[in-house]
Design a protein around this motif. Sequence first.
Motif, mmCIF file in Angstrom:
data_model
loop_
_atom_site.group_PDB
_atom_site.id
_atom_site.type_symbol
_atom_site.label_atom_id
_atom_site.label_comp_id
_atom_site.label_asym_id
_atom_site.label_seq_id
_atom_site.Cartn_x
_atom_site.Cartn_y
_atom_site.Cartn_z
ATOM 1 N N GLY A 36 2.334 1.613 -7.688
ATOM 2 C CA GLY A 36 2.026 0.377 -7.151
ATOM 3 C C GLY A 36 1.370 1.081 -5.756
ATOM 4 O O GLY A 36 0.511 -0.091 -5.279
ATOM 5 N N ARG A 39 -2.571 1.332 -7.079
ATOM 6 C CA ARG A 39 -3.244 -0.124 -7.467
ATOM 7 C C ARG A 39 -4.226 0.145 -6.591
ATOM 8 O O ARG A 39 -5.191 -0.238 -7.792
ATOM 9 C CB ARG A 39 -1.948 -0.985 -7.332
ATOM 10 C CG ARG A 39 -1.347 -1.585 -8.006
ATOM 11 C CD ARG A 39 -0.263 -2.667 -8.193
ATOM 12 N NE ARG A 39 1.629 -2.492 -8.905
ATOM 13 C CZ ARG A 39 1.956 -3.241 -8.833
ATOM 14 N NH1 ARG A 39 1.407 -4.250 -7.772
ATOM 15 N NH2 ARG A 39 2.665 -2.918 -9.811
ATOM 16 N N GLU A 43 -7.995 0.374 -9.563
ATOM 17 C CA GLU A 43 -7.626 -1.318 -9.461
ATOM 18 C C GLU A 43 -8.995 -1.666 -10.744
ATOM 19 O O GLU A 43 -9.519 -2.415 -10.904
ATOM 20 C CB GLU A 43 -7.498 -1.984 -8.472
ATOM 21 C CG GLU A 43 -8.290 -3.671 -8.097
ATOM 22 C CD GLU A 43 -7.910 -4.134 -7.455
ATOM 23 O OE1 GLU A 43 -9.687 -4.230 -6.620
ATOM 24 O OE2 GLU A 43 -7.581 -4.213 -6.707
ATOM 25 N N LEU A 108 -2.859 -9.489 -14.132
ATOM 26 C CA LEU A 108 -1.843 -8.669 -13.226
ATOM 27 C C LEU A 108 -2.200 -8.142 -11.938
ATOM 28 O O LEU A 108 -2.345 -8.150 -10.571
ATOM 29 C CB LEU A 108 -1.339 -7.512 -13.708
ATOM 30 C CG LEU A 108 0.055 -6.370 -12.653
ATOM 31 C CD1 LEU A 108 0.772 -7.334 -12.423
ATOM 32 C CD2 LEU A 108 0.176 -5.128 -13.673
ATOM 33 N N THR A 112 -1.530 -9.663 -8.175
ATOM 34 C CA THR A 112 -1.335 -8.766 -7.626
ATOM 35 C C THR A 112 -1.870 -8.602 -6.230
ATOM 36 O O THR A 112 -1.395 -8.097 -5.206
ATOM 37 C CB THR A 112 -0.485 -6.716 -7.750
ATOM 38 O OG1 THR A 112 -1.250 -6.431 -8.857
ATOM 39 C CG2 THR A 112 0.535 -6.949 -8.778
ATOM 40 N N ARG A 113 -3.518 -8.313 -6.713
ATOM 41 C CA ARG A 113 -4.282 -9.094 -5.287
ATOM 42 C C ARG A 113 -4.066 -9.745 -4.469
ATOM 43 O O ARG A 113 -4.367 -9.504 -3.056
ATOM 44 C CB ARG A 113 -5.530 -8.339 -6.136
ATOM 45 C CG ARG A 113 -6.233 -7.511 -4.892
ATOM 46 C CD ARG A 113 -7.801 -7.985 -6.217
ATOM 47 N NE ARG A 113 -8.955 -6.405 -4.480
ATOM 48 C CZ ARG A 113 -10.180 -7.050 -4.852
ATOM 49 N NH1 ARG A 113 -10.943 -8.159 -5.278
ATOM 50 N NH2 ARG A 113 -10.829 -6.220 -3.759
ATOM 51 N N GLY A 115 -1.422 -10.938 -3.584
ATOM 52 C CA GLY A 115 -0.190 -10.611 -2.888
ATOM 53 C C GLY A 115 1.432 -11.622 -3.335
ATOM 54 O O GLY A 115 0.652 -12.662 -3.484
ATOM 55 N N LEU A 117 3.363 -12.571 -5.279
ATOM 56 C CA LEU A 117 4.030 -12.298 -6.489
ATOM 57 C C LEU A 117 5.498 -11.910 -6.272
ATOM 58 O O LEU A 117 5.540 -10.928 -6.027
ATOM 59 C CB LEU A 117 2.864 -10.856 -6.908
ATOM 60 C CG LEU A 117 3.504 -11.415 -8.841
ATOM 61 C CD1 LEU A 117 3.446 -12.721 -9.739
ATOM 62 C CD2 LEU A 117 2.303 -10.736 -9.679
ATOM 63 N N LYS A 119 8.797 -10.116 -7.217
ATOM 64 C CA LYS A 119 9.175 -9.480 -8.069
ATOM 65 C C LYS A 119 9.253 -9.728 -9.177
ATOM 66 O O LYS A 119 9.134 -8.132 -10.421
ATOM 67 C CB LYS A 119 10.684 -7.869 -7.347
ATOM 68 C CG LYS A 119 9.824 -7.074 -6.234
ATOM 69 C CD LYS A 119 9.063 -5.974 -5.893
ATOM 70 C CE LYS A 119 8.123 -5.417 -5.718
ATOM 71 N NZ LYS A 119 7.154 -4.498 -5.357
ATOM 72 N N GLU A 122 6.347 -10.395 -11.313
ATOM 73 C CA GLU A 122 5.727 -8.366 -11.650
ATOM 74 C C GLU A 122 6.450 -7.871 -12.437
ATOM 75 O O GLU A 122 5.681 -6.969 -13.497
ATOM 76 C CB GLU A 122 5.739 -8.107 -9.578
ATOM 77 C CG GLU A 122 5.183 -6.311 -9.532
ATOM 78 C CD GLU A 122 4.677 -5.632 -8.459
ATOM 79 O OE1 GLU A 122 4.681 -5.255 -8.138
ATOM 80 O OE2 GLU A 122 4.888 -6.428 -7.497
#
Length: 155
Positions: A36, A39, A43, A108, A112-113, A115, A117, A119, A122
């Motif tokens: 993480g 990222r 990215e 993904l 995840t960008r 936010g 999400l 766990k 993920e």
Amino acid sequence: MFDQVNGLPVHALVLHAAVIFVPLLALGAIVYALVGKWRPKIEWAVVLLAVAAPASTFVAKESGEKLYDRLLGLGLSGKGKELLDEHMSFGSKTFLFSLALGVVSLVLVFLTRRGGLPKIAEWALAAVVVILAGLSAYYVFRTGDSGATAVWGQY
């Protein structure tokens, strides 16, 4: 379009892009999914590779089909045809798995960008990424190996 450039088969000119981009996408997607804190740093590379890898495998696959048709017209048969049939089968799988990996990687990154999400989601996406990365890497290897065997023979 996918047949020849200046008399050279397009396939021979473009296949190396897939050989480079697919493993890079596999590696980048796995790192993005599992680490993480990295990222934000990778990215952009994952997004670019998520597009470039499937695109390169598509062009390699299409140009390979044109080359195959040309060779059939020249009388390709027997063991050579069998080897190329196997190679084409691996190439089709490489395209499908790299496309799936590219799509899941983009999903993904997007999720995840944003936010928020959960766990579990993920980790589920991460598991899918790892599986697709492994399959993509395996099939790009098998495709390359079978193509080299078809062209150069077994040594």
